[in-house]
Design a protein around this motif. Structure first.
Motif, PDB file in Angstrom:
ATOM      1  N   PRO A 108      11.288 -20.572  10.495  1.00 22.73           N
ATOM      2  CA  PRO A 108      10.190 -19.262   9.195  1.00 22.73           C
ATOM      3  C   PRO A 108      10.473 -17.896   9.054  1.00 22.73           C
ATOM      4  CG  PRO A 108       8.955 -20.800  10.637  1.00 22.73           C
ATOM      5  CD  PRO A 108      10.276 -20.653  11.162  1.00 22.73           C
ATOM      6  N   LEU A 109       9.516 -17.495   8.250  1.00 27.86           N
ATOM      7  CA  LEU A 109       9.597 -16.282   7.870  1.00 27.86           C
ATOM      8  C   LEU A 109       8.452 -15.974   8.160  1.00 27.86           C
ATOM      9  CD1 LEU A 109      10.515 -13.563   6.876  1.00 27.86           C
ATOM     10  CD2 LEU A 109       9.327 -14.049   4.067  1.00 27.86           C
ATOM     11  N   ALA A 110       8.290 -14.864   8.732  1.00 32.95           N
ATOM     12  CA  ALA A 110       7.127 -14.825   9.794  1.00 32.95           C
ATOM     13  C   ALA A 110       5.819 -13.880   9.243  1.00 32.95           C
ATOM     14  CB  ALA A 110       7.066 -14.048  11.277  1.00 32.95           C
ATOM     15  N   ARG A 111       4.968 -13.868   8.845  1.00 29.26           N
ATOM     16  CA  ARG A 111       3.499 -12.788   8.843  1.00 29.26           C
ATOM     17  C   ARG A 111       3.986 -12.380   9.216  1.00 29.26           C
ATOM     18  NH1 ARG A 111      -2.004 -16.937  10.143  1.00 29.26           N
ATOM     19  NH2 ARG A 111      -1.571 -16.104  12.498  1.00 29.26           N
ATOM     20  N   ARG A 112       3.563 -10.227   8.386  1.00 34.67           N
ATOM     21  CA  ARG A 112       3.599  -9.375   9.171  1.00 34.67           C
ATOM     22  C   ARG A 112       2.440  -8.405   9.077  1.00 34.67           C
ATOM     23  NH1 ARG A 112       8.849  -6.001   8.557  1.00 34.67           N
ATOM     24  NH2 ARG A 112       8.693  -6.103   6.503  1.00 34.67           N
ATOM     25  N   PHE A 113       1.428  -7.503   9.941  1.00 30.54           N
ATOM     26  CA  PHE A 113       0.674  -7.177   9.695  1.00 30.54           C
ATOM     27  C   PHE A 113       1.316  -5.561  10.051  1.00 30.54           C
ATOM     28  CE2 PHE A 113       1.022  -8.166  14.581  1.00 30.54           C
ATOM     29  CZ  PHE A 113       0.174  -7.216  15.465  1.00 30.54           C
ATOM     30  N   THR A 114       0.362  -4.700   9.438  1.00 27.56           N
ATOM     31  CA  THR A 114       0.787  -3.266   9.814  1.00 27.56           C
ATOM     32  C   THR A 114      -0.214  -2.222  11.051  1.00 27.56           C
ATOM     33  OG1 THR A 114       1.357  -3.023   7.957  1.00 27.56           O
ATOM     34  CG2 THR A 114       1.434  -0.720   8.582  1.00 27.56           C
ATOM     35  N   PRO A 115      -0.311  -2.100  12.396  1.00 28.50           N
ATOM     36  CA  PRO A 115      -1.008  -1.440  12.798  1.00 28.50           C
ATOM     37  C   PRO A 115      -0.919  -0.370  11.990  1.00 28.50           C
ATOM     38  CG  PRO A 115       1.359  -2.004  13.818  1.00 28.50           C
ATOM     39  CD  PRO A 115       1.056  -2.299  12.803  1.00 28.50           C
ATOM     40  N   VAL A 116      -2.155   0.836  12.935  1.00 28.03           N
ATOM     41  CA  VAL A 116      -2.302   2.056  12.549  1.00 28.03           C
ATOM     42  C   VAL A 116      -1.489   2.680  13.108  1.00 28.03           C
ATOM     43  CG1 VAL A 116      -4.058   4.289  13.117  1.00 28.03           C
ATOM     44  CG2 VAL A 116      -4.969   1.779  12.885  1.00 28.03           C
ATOM     45  N   ALA A 117      -0.450   4.046  12.274  1.00 31.11           N
ATOM     46  CA  ALA A 117       0.684   4.029  12.613  1.00 31.11           C
ATOM     47  C   ALA A 117       1.051   5.420  13.801  1.00 31.11           C
ATOM     48  CB  ALA A 117       0.756   5.338  11.049  1.00 31.11           C
ATOM     49  N   VAL A 118       1.892   5.338  14.166  1.00 30.51           N
ATOM     50  CA  VAL A 118       1.640   6.002  15.120  1.00 30.51           C
ATOM     51  C   VAL A 118       2.688   7.924  15.463  1.00 30.51           C
ATOM     52  CG1 VAL A 118       4.671   5.893  15.159  1.00 30.51           C
ATOM     53  CG2 VAL A 118       2.601   5.782  18.166  1.00 30.51           C
ATOM     54  N   ASN A 119       2.461   8.013  14.169  1.00 31.46           N
ATOM     55  CA  ASN A 119       2.639   9.400  13.552  1.00 31.46           C
ATOM     56  C   ASN A 119       1.909   9.338  12.190  1.00 31.46           C
ATOM     57  OD1 ASN A 119       4.581   9.028  11.067  1.00 31.46           O
ATOM     58  ND2 ASN A 119       6.239   8.526  13.090  1.00 31.46           N
ATOM     59  N   ARG A 120       1.373  11.048  12.099  1.00 36.97           N
ATOM     60  CA  ARG A 120       0.840  11.298  10.556  1.00 36.97           C
ATOM     61  C   ARG A 120       1.961  11.102   9.427  1.00 36.97           C
ATOM     62  NH1 ARG A 120      -2.041  14.063  14.541  1.00 36.97           N
ATOM     63  NH2 ARG A 120      -4.038  13.867  14.591  1.00 36.97           N
ATOM     64  N   SER A 121       3.010  10.851   9.771  1.00 36.16           N
ATOM     65  CA  SER A 121       3.872  11.486   8.937  1.00 36.16           C
ATOM     66  C   SER A 121       4.985   9.086   8.177  1.00 36.16           C
ATOM     67  CB  SER A 121       5.237  12.207   8.800  1.00 36.16           C
ATOM     68  OG  SER A 121       5.849  10.914   9.825  1.00 36.16           O
ATOM     69  N   ALA A 122       4.838   8.690   8.774  1.00 33.75           N
ATOM     70  CA  ALA A 122       4.779   7.234   8.229  1.00 33.75           C
ATOM     71  C   ALA A 122       3.807   6.736   8.022  1.00 33.75           C
ATOM     72  CB  ALA A 122       5.297   6.588   9.652  1.00 33.75           C
ATOM     73  N   ARG A 123       3.687   6.014   6.152  1.00 29.85           N
ATOM     74  CA  ARG A 123       3.377   5.256   5.581  1.00 29.85           C
ATOM     75  C   ARG A 123       3.197   4.210   5.674  1.00 29.85           C
ATOM     76  NH1 ARG A 123       3.902  10.158   0.665  1.00 29.85           N
ATOM     77  NH2 ARG A 123       3.748  12.015   2.153  1.00 29.85           N
ATOM     78  N   ALA A 124       1.810   3.945   4.817  1.00 32.21           N
ATOM     79  CA  ALA A 124       2.174   2.202   4.838  1.00 32.21           C
ATOM     80  C   ALA A 124       1.409   1.870   3.364  1.00 32.21           C
ATOM     81  CB  ALA A 124       1.124   1.609   5.354  1.00 32.21           C
ATOM     82  N   ARG A 125       1.931   0.916   2.832  1.00 35.46           N
ATOM     83  CA  ARG A 125       1.392   1.138   1.725  1.00 35.46           C
ATOM     84  C   ARG A 125       2.346   1.808   0.068  1.00 35.46           C
ATOM     85  NH1 ARG A 125      -2.768  -0.004   4.016  1.00 35.46           N
ATOM     86  NH2 ARG A 125      -3.582   1.697   2.952  1.00 35.46           N
ATOM     87  N   GLN A 126       3.177   2.599   1.032  1.00 36.12           N
ATOM     88  CA  GLN A 126       3.946   3.307   0.219  1.00 36.12           C
ATOM     89  C   GLN A 126       5.391   3.341  -0.418  1.00 36.12           C
ATOM     90  OE1 GLN A 126       3.134   7.200  -0.540  1.00 36.12           O
ATOM     91  NE2 GLN A 126       0.694   7.139   0.340  1.00 36.12           N
ATOM     92  N   ALA A 127       6.416   3.587   0.297  1.00 38.63           N
ATOM     93  CA  ALA A 127       8.313   3.563  -0.140  1.00 38.63           C
ATOM     94  C   ALA A 127       7.930   2.330   1.145  1.00 38.63           C
ATOM     95  CB  ALA A 127       8.822   4.542   0.427  1.00 38.63           C
ATOM     96  N   ARG A 128       8.854   1.719   0.760  1.00 34.12           N
ATOM     97  CA  ARG A 128       9.748   0.229   1.575  1.00 34.12           C
ATOM     98  C   ARG A 128      11.295   0.898   1.350  1.00 34.12           C
ATOM     99  NH1 ARG A 128       6.102  -2.702  -2.335  1.00 34.12           N
ATOM    100  NH2 ARG A 128       8.447  -3.247  -2.580  1.00 34.12           N
ATOM    101  N   ILE A 129      11.871   0.036   3.087  1.00 34.52           N
ATOM    102  CA  ILE A 129      13.270  -0.246   2.788  1.00 34.52           C
ATOM    103  C   ILE A 129      13.695  -0.687   2.930  1.00 34.52           C
ATOM    104  CG2 ILE A 129      14.797   1.480   4.740  1.00 34.52           C
ATOM    105  CD1 ILE A 129      12.844   3.087   5.631  1.00 34.52           C
TER     106      ILE A 129
END
Length: 681
Positions: free
Chosen positions: A86-107
């Motif tokens: 099944p498709l697992a749920r995911r969480f977003t930890p605090v980013a490991v660097n200052r340039s990586a962003r959450a809740r903006q561009a996706r890939i």
């Protein structure tokens, strides 16, 4: 969009006992066998035309199939092609660097894992495979392919879907209507959008049925055959709307590719505009063709928001097929560093990391290139590069699915030169099967040290389980902390962590790194607590397992790693990591009714199809072994489903019959009691 034609030649064998196997291999195959024609028992990933076929006859190794005629109950290969994780749920930890962003561009990634035809359903006996492991940065995977000479509609094979789902990434099949320059015929577009007597779209219903039966997450629709008119454009729009409505009801998604316009003609816009916005509004997302510019993407994002949609539902195409990290990309038009991201982006053919390597490439060489692509030149996402390649780890925040107990990994990447169990080789044959891939460290590789940085990599020369292990190799002059998994694991009084490891060179003092809280800000180091796990010396007792109790800690484990201390040159190998509650440990239930459903002798040996009844309770995967005359077991393969194919088997040691065993394996890699069967030669 660039698209190679794939028309391989398929190996064939002759079916034995065709009448008895008809229900398993299908009536058409059984009929050919009864007539003495060669038959291939190898199951392959599914592909179809909408309805009609090209003129002429298919090339060797290609089977032309009509989606209109497909029915799950008639699909003899469905058990081999159905994903089960099944498709697992995911969480977003605090980013490991200052340039990586959450809740903006996706890939998004469009990946051609194999040829359209002749793509084995369940891996193959080679380690040379695009074993994608950087799931932490992906939001959508498109199983890319299709050609005018083979088929246009591709269902992802089960190993890819199972691996992606284990890491929370949905996978889409492809509907590809190729340009006329590549053999596309407009009648295939008309076949796809044809209505029945009640005005419904039968092939929209078929696409949903295929996705549900195969266990993947929806469709990427790419209509690039030119010559249509406004009536065809209206039919295609109505088809997409119907497909979206049916998909939404089934929990699936639809991505539209910017090619056909509402006028019915093909005109790649490189933007969201009035000529394609109705298709975007009728789908979940849209892939924006490579012809985009900075101004067009800015206007596209603004239009998406005026339409009441998220601008990040637009994927700007980034073609890396030819040049990989040397591709020329106007990154500031998509993901600027000094302001909000404009849109998301879709990587076209990132399997370049494998394809650009020379013949004779090894798994280790592939992963070195793949880490460079996804992480950047520094090979450490906590120290992002500022060169021309804007690696995904420097743009988007990583995600993880390690949020419940038990959790275990043996750092198995889904391919290898051998198969190991308990540190012993149980198969010397190369292999690949992404469904057997572990949940791997998402941040590769974060190393915190005040001294010389050791190298960290997956290594295929030895393993505890599967095909690979984690190797840390360096000239140490200070302790080095290697971060492994971002987690959300609840602690109890009975929680333990197990490290199975050894020293291959030097003397290494090992500590488990456990963090109960995250950094206050992106880019700050994780606040670890260190728990002694022993001192290992090269040439000692080999693999050893340290069991570490965490009963002095409470709360939730947010990150796991290791701290290594050595003097001078040292090599340390981590074979497995497990976190479990001792009170909950028990052996999984066993599968039942293992049986051979079809056999086919050939020059290289006899091929067999196996099936079994699923084990009760939670199962990670199943492992099939052959019991040799002396009593030892040889690993034949594994799968997350309940059917498996094995090629080219021969009698061993004068035996008259071969014995096989199937076991269920749980999340801690504990194996059940076996179910067994015998095949008489």
């Amino acid at each position: 969009m660039p698209q190679p034609l794939h028309e391989p030649t398929r190996r064939t064998v002759v079916l034995a006992g065709a009448g008895a196997a008809a229900a398993v291999v299908g009536p058409a195959v059984a009929a050919r066998a009864a007539a003495g024609d060669p038959v291939d028992l190898q199951p392959y990933a599914s592909y179809w035309y909408p309805d009609s076929f090209p003129s002429g006859t298919p090339e060797p190794g290609i089977t032309w199939r009509s989606l209109k005629d497909w029915r799950a109950e008639d699909d003899a290969d469905l058990a081999f092609n159905a994903a089960t994780v099944p498709l697992a749920r995911r969480f977003t930890p605090v980013a490991v660097n200052r340039s990586a962003r959450a809740r903006q561009a996706r890939i998004q990634a469009l990946v051609s894992f194999e040829h359209t035809a002749g793509n084995p359903s369940q891996g193959a006996a080679t380690a040379d495979y695009y074993a994608l492991t950087h799931w932490a940065y992906l939001d959508e995977l498109v199983f890319w392919g299709g050609s005018a000479g083979e088929g246009l509609i591709l269902a992802p094979n089960a190993p890819v879907v199972d691996a992606a789902h284990r890491n929370g990434v949905p996978v889409l099949g492809t509907v590809f209507l190729p340009p006329t320059a590549w053999g596309g015929e407009l009648r295939w577009t008309r076949d796809l959008v044809r209505r029945d007597s009640l005005g419904r779209f039968p092939l929209a219903a078929k696409l949903v049925a295929v996705a549900v039966a195969h266990g993947f997450d929806g469709w990427f629709v790419n209509a690039e055959t030119d010559g249509g008119d406004a009536a065809l454009g209206a039919d295609m729009l109505a088809f997409v709307r119907d497909l979206k409505a049916r998909s939404e009801a089934a929990g699936l998604r639809v991505t539209w590719y910017d090619a056909m316009t509402v006028e019915g003609s093909v005109g790649w816009q490189g933007a969201l505009n009035e000529r394609n916005q109705d298709f975007f509004r009728s789908a979940d997302s849209m892939f924006v063709d490579f012809r985009w510019s900075g101004d067009r993407l800015a206007a596209s994002g603004e239009l998406a928001e005026r339409l009441g949609r998220d601008r990040y539902d637009l994927w700007a195409g980034v073609d890396v097929e030819a040049h990989g990290w040397d591709s020329s990309v106007d990154w500031d038009a998509i993901v600027p560093r000094d302001r909000a991201h404009v849109v998301s982006y879709g990587l076209y053919r990132p399997e370049w990391t494998r394809n650009q390597l020379p013949a004779g490439r090894t798994p280790a060489q592939f992963h070195a290139a793949d880490d460079r692509f996804w992480t950047g030149r520094s090979l450490d996402p906590s120290q992002p590069d500022t060169d021309g390649w804007r690696a995904p780890a420097t743009v988007v925040a990583d995600r993880s699915t390690v949020d419940r107990l038990p959790f275990a990994t043996s750092f198995n990447t889904g391919h290898g030169l051998r198969w190991y169990e308990g540190g012993e080789v149980t198969s010397a044959v190369e292999w690949n099967h992404l469904g057997l891939q572990d949940r791997l460290p998402g941040r590769r590789w974060v190393v915190r040290t005040s001294g010389r940085r050791p190298a960290v990599a997956f290594d295929f020369a030895d393993a505890w389980r599967g095909g690979s292990s984690l190797l840390v190799d360096g000239d140490f002059d200070a302790p080095a902390t290697v971060e492994l998994h971002a987690t959300r694991l609840p602690l109890s009084r009975s929680t333990v962590v197990e490290l199975t490891h050894r020293a291959d060179a030097g003397t290494v003092t090992v500590e488990l790194a456990v963090a109960l809280r995250e950094p206050a800000e992106p880019g700050e180091p994780v606040p670890y607590t260190y728990i002694p796990a022993g001192t290992l010396r090269a040439g000692g007792s080999g693999w050893t397992t340290a069991t570490l109790r965490l009963n002095t800690l409470s709360g939730t484990v947010r990150s796991l790693g290791v701290r290594l201390t050595a003097e001078g040159r040292a090599k340390w190998r981590l074979g497995a990591l497990a976190v479990r509650d001792t009170a909950a440990a028990r052996r999984p239930g066993a599968p039942a009714r293992l049986r051979v459903t079809a056999s086919a002798p050939g020059a290289a040996g006899t091929s067999l199809r196996f099936a079994w009844r699923r084990a009760p309770g939670a199962v990670r995967h199943y492992e099939l072994h052959r019991v040799l005359p002396g009593g030892s077991r040889r690993f034949l393969g594994g799968t997350c489903g309940n059917a498996f194919f094995v090629p080219a088997l021969k009698p061993e040691g004068g035996e008259r019959a071969a014995r096989f065993e199937i076991r269920a394996v749980d999340e801690l890699y504990t194996a059940s009691a076996p179910a067994s069967t015998v095949h008489h030669w």
